[in-house]
Every structure is written in C-alpha cells, then in structure tokens.
Design a protein around this motif. Structure first.
Motif, PDB file in Angstrom:
ATOM      1  N   LYS A 187     -58.484 -18.573  32.655  1.00 43.93           N
ATOM      2  CA  LYS A 187     -58.355 -17.736  31.464  1.00 43.93           C
ATOM      3  C   LYS A 187     -59.687 -17.611  30.732  1.00 43.93           C
ATOM      4  O   LYS A 187     -60.085 -16.524  30.318  1.00 43.93           O
ATOM      5  N   ARG A 194     -50.991 -19.590  31.231  1.00 49.35           N
ATOM      6  CA  ARG A 194     -51.784 -19.184  30.075  1.00 49.35           C
ATOM      7  C   ARG A 194     -51.658 -17.677  29.937  1.00 49.35           C
ATOM      8  O   ARG A 194     -51.447 -16.966  30.927  1.00 49.35           O
ATOM      9  N   SER A 253     -55.186 -23.042  35.033  1.00 49.38           N
ATOM     10  CA  SER A 253     -54.938 -21.737  34.411  1.00 49.38           C
ATOM     11  C   SER A 253     -55.835 -21.545  33.199  1.00 49.38           C
ATOM     12  O   SER A 253     -56.258 -20.431  32.876  1.00 49.38           O
ATOM     13  N   ASN A 254     -56.162 -22.669  32.526  1.00 51.84           N
ATOM     14  CA  ASN A 254     -57.023 -22.610  31.346  1.00 51.84           C
ATOM     15  C   ASN A 254     -58.444 -22.198  31.715  1.00 51.84           C
ATOM     16  O   ASN A 254     -59.064 -21.354  31.060  1.00 51.84           O
ATOM     17  N   ASP A 283     -56.757 -20.754  23.292  1.00 54.01           N
ATOM     18  CA  ASP A 283     -57.903 -21.553  23.741  1.00 54.01           C
ATOM     19  C   ASP A 283     -59.217 -21.161  23.083  1.00 54.01           C
ATOM     20  O   ASP A 283     -60.271 -21.168  23.714  1.00 54.01           O
TER      21      ASP A 283
END
Length: 402
Positions: free
Chosen positions: A93, A32, A89-90, A190
C-alpha cells in the motif's frame, strides 16, 4: 501472492447516500485499503465486477479510471513481491500511495460518516461546524498531513482564542477533533506518524478544570414549593426536578420518556447519549410529578407533549427539535430563578451537578458510578471531586483552629 480488487467501502457513507470506491490489497490474509477519491451509490455499483453499472451517468469514464488504478496497483504489487523477500499488504500500500498523499479533509469525511452512521446528530453538527471554521482559517479545502504541524496548530489555537474569542475549553475541543482525525488516518490509512504534532514537547491537550456548581438543599426546596409560576414555567421546573430525582437524567432523555417506561415501580429507559439501558427506582417525589402528566393521554405514549408532532424516527429533525426545547426550558428556568431569588444560573445541566453536590461524600463512589451511568469509575471520581469537600475542610480546620 497479493491480490488487488476494486471494492465499495459500505461502512463509510456520505450525506447524499454515496460510498467511497477503494482498492483492497490483501496479502497473508491481511487487507489494506486505498481510497480512489471517487464515490458512488450502491445501486450504481456492480460488486461482482468491481465496476460502475451503466446506470451511473459517467460509468464508462469512471470505469476506465478505476481499471487504470487497478492495473497500476497490480504492477506495483508484483514489483514489490519480486524485489523483496518479505512483503505485507501495508508495504504494498505504501508503495502504491507514496508518501503522505492522503488529505486531512478527505479523512474527516470518513470520520463524520461514522458519526452519521451512529445517528449522533448533535455531535455531527458540532464537528462539521468546527471543521468548517478550520477550513476557513486555512483558506483552502485541502491539507496534507505533512503540513499539519505544531506551528499551524498553535496559530489555529491562537486564532480561536484571540480572534474568535472562544473559551479555552472550546479551543481544546477543536484540537481534540483534529487529533482524532489524525489518529484515524494513522490507523486506517497508514499516514506516517513521525510527523505527529501531538504529545510531549509538541501540542499537548490538557483539559482545563471547569467549575461545576449545583443548587443546595434550600434552593431545591424553593423549586419544589414554588408558587405563582406560569404553566410553562411550572412544566420546566417539573422537568428539572425529575432530572434531579433520577440522579441527573439528561433533558433529551426526560422529554422522550413514555408511560410505558414506568413499570413495577421502576423507570426503565435507554440513554440517548450512549444507548445504555438504565433501571431506577421511582422516588415518591418523582411519582407525585409523574401522576400530574399521566392523567392525559399524549401521542406516542409520551409523558410530556414536546415531541408529539415530531418525527421521532428522523434523527436530524429530532436533534433540532431537542435543541429548541432545551433552549426554551432553560429560558423559563432563568425566569423562575429570578422570581425565587436563586442567584445561581438555573439550567437543565445543573440538575446533574445538584445531585452531585448534595450527594457529596454520602454515597460510595461505586454506587455513584451506577447512578451516573458512567462506564469508568475514573470518570465518576473526577466528576465527584468537584463536590467532595469534607476531608479537605477537616484538614484545613485541623491546622487553623487552635
């Protein structure tokens, strides 16, 4: 263990040739990106170290800022992984960025950069202009996605319709652009989709039906047999007829045609709009016109002289020149229509409508899809419905003719 690195996002490029600097978070082989808001030229970037070179005028200050961001990101990543059993990773982030700190106009730059990369200069200018008008309406160059709600969009739509007096279709095009950028933000950055202002019971985008009118056979014959036209008017008519004979080839493609595009009795060219390769048989009527213009030798092997002195490899200058040529040819066609008593608005655009009008119900829809060069048959069906009247006419007659 998640890794965080400072990288240059080379797939996004600004006008001045700079690229955005981003934090790349990788966890379980998925990455990300978080944009830092800083941009730099590739020549001033040390990709190995993930820092600016000394050649950058503010390298020391920029590098201190980037290292601070990197340190903060590492700290958050470590904290998330320590306190959560499952991480991605989301998730990392979102913890670093916080709730909706991405700016609409920052994402719009990414969107425009992608268009610029595809060299769609006409689309680029149009969408830059629309975003400029949206910015003027807001009175600011910053807009968080959480503030981009239904009420704001409705106000903007009314502003376009009743203050700027644009058409309903044009106002819809503005909303489509805003929706495209919002969707990009959700996909790439996102942004929380819970506040998404488009869809059922929100702002619904419905394209109004547009009236498509083409010439009839008699009107086309008037153009084919036209006399006493000025040389520029005759060229305009020939270009219109070529477009019609080749099932509505766009003017941008017509004026770029070269002698080398015609071989073995066929026209071979790449469409400017979507870069599709096209091969069409050369009708006798088209050949008669082409013979007139292939006698003389033009620069760059061009059939028509309009782009002789243009830098064909410069997309921006070429797009400007094409727009000028199109306006000029359309003005000439209007004068021709007045001379010949054609009461429809004659322009290059309706050459395609004319082919659709005259083909009507005669050609199978699958063949029309090939002739129109549509990617989807649904597009062909929706387009051709404007000209297919046989069944409805017969149905009407069967009821009232008793």
């Amino acid at each position: 263990m998640a890794t965080v690195k400072i990288v240059l996002r080379k797939n996004y490029k600004k006008k001045e040739g700079t690229f955005p600097i981003a934090l790349r978070i990788t966890q379980n082989r998925k990455s990300r990106f978080i944009f830092t808001g800083e941009y730099i030229k590739e020549s001033d970037w040390n990709s190995k170290e993930g820092l600016a070179k000394k050649s950058h005028p503010n390298s020391k200050r920029l590098n201190n800022y980037l290292l601070k961001k990197l340190s903060e990101a590492h700290s958050v990543a470590l904290d998330v992984q320590t306190n959560q059993n499952s991480t991605s990773s989301n998730i990392i982030k979102k913890k670093i960025v916080g709730k909706d700190k991405m700016d609409f106009f920052e994402v719009s730059k990414i969107h425009l950069s992608a268009i610029r990369k595809r060299k769609k200069i006409g689309q680029l200018r149009t969408e830059e202009g629309r975003l400029g008008i949206f910015k003027d309406f807001l009175g600011t160059s910053h807009l968080h996605f959480s503030d981009l709600d239904v009420i704001l969009l409705k106000k903007f739509q009314n502003h376009l319709l009743y203050e700027r007096n644009v058409s309903t279709r044009t106002a819809i095009n503005y909303l489509i652009l805003i929706r495209t950028i919002y969707n990009l933000a959700i996909k790439e950055f996102d942004i929380d989709s819970k506040s998404y202002p488009f869809g059922k019971d929100k702002v619904q985008i419905k394209l109004p039906e547009s009236e498509k009118i083409g010439l009839n056979k008699d009107e086309v014959k008037l153009l084919e047999e036209a006399q006493n036209l000025t040389p520029p008017q005759q060229v305009a008519v020939h270009i219109w007829l070529l477009s019609f004979y080749f099932a509505g080839i766009r003017i941008g493609d017509v004026i770029k045609l070269r002698k080398s595009d015609f071989r073995d009795g066929r026209l071979h060219y790449r469409m400017d709009k979507n870069e599709k390769l096209v091969s069409l048989s050369i009708p006798e009527k088209a050949k008669a016109i082409l013979d007139i213009y292939t006698i003389t030798k033009e620069k760059n092997d061009l059939i028509f002289p309009f782009l002789q002195e243009s830098d064909i490899k410069n997309p921006k200058k070429l797009a400007t020149r094409k727009n000028t040529i199109t306006r000029s040819i359309n003005r000439r066609l209007e004068r021709v229509a007045n001379k010949l008593g054609i009461d429809k608005k004659l322009s290059m655009h309706i050459a395609r409508h004319t082919f659709g009008n005259l083909s009507g119900d005669k050609i199978p829809i699958q063949m029309l899809q090939k002739l129109y060069r549509h990617s989807s048959i649904t597009t062909t069906v929706n387009y051709q419905q404007n000209f297919m009247h046989k069944e409805t006419d017969e149905a009407l007659d069967s009821v009232i003719n008793f």
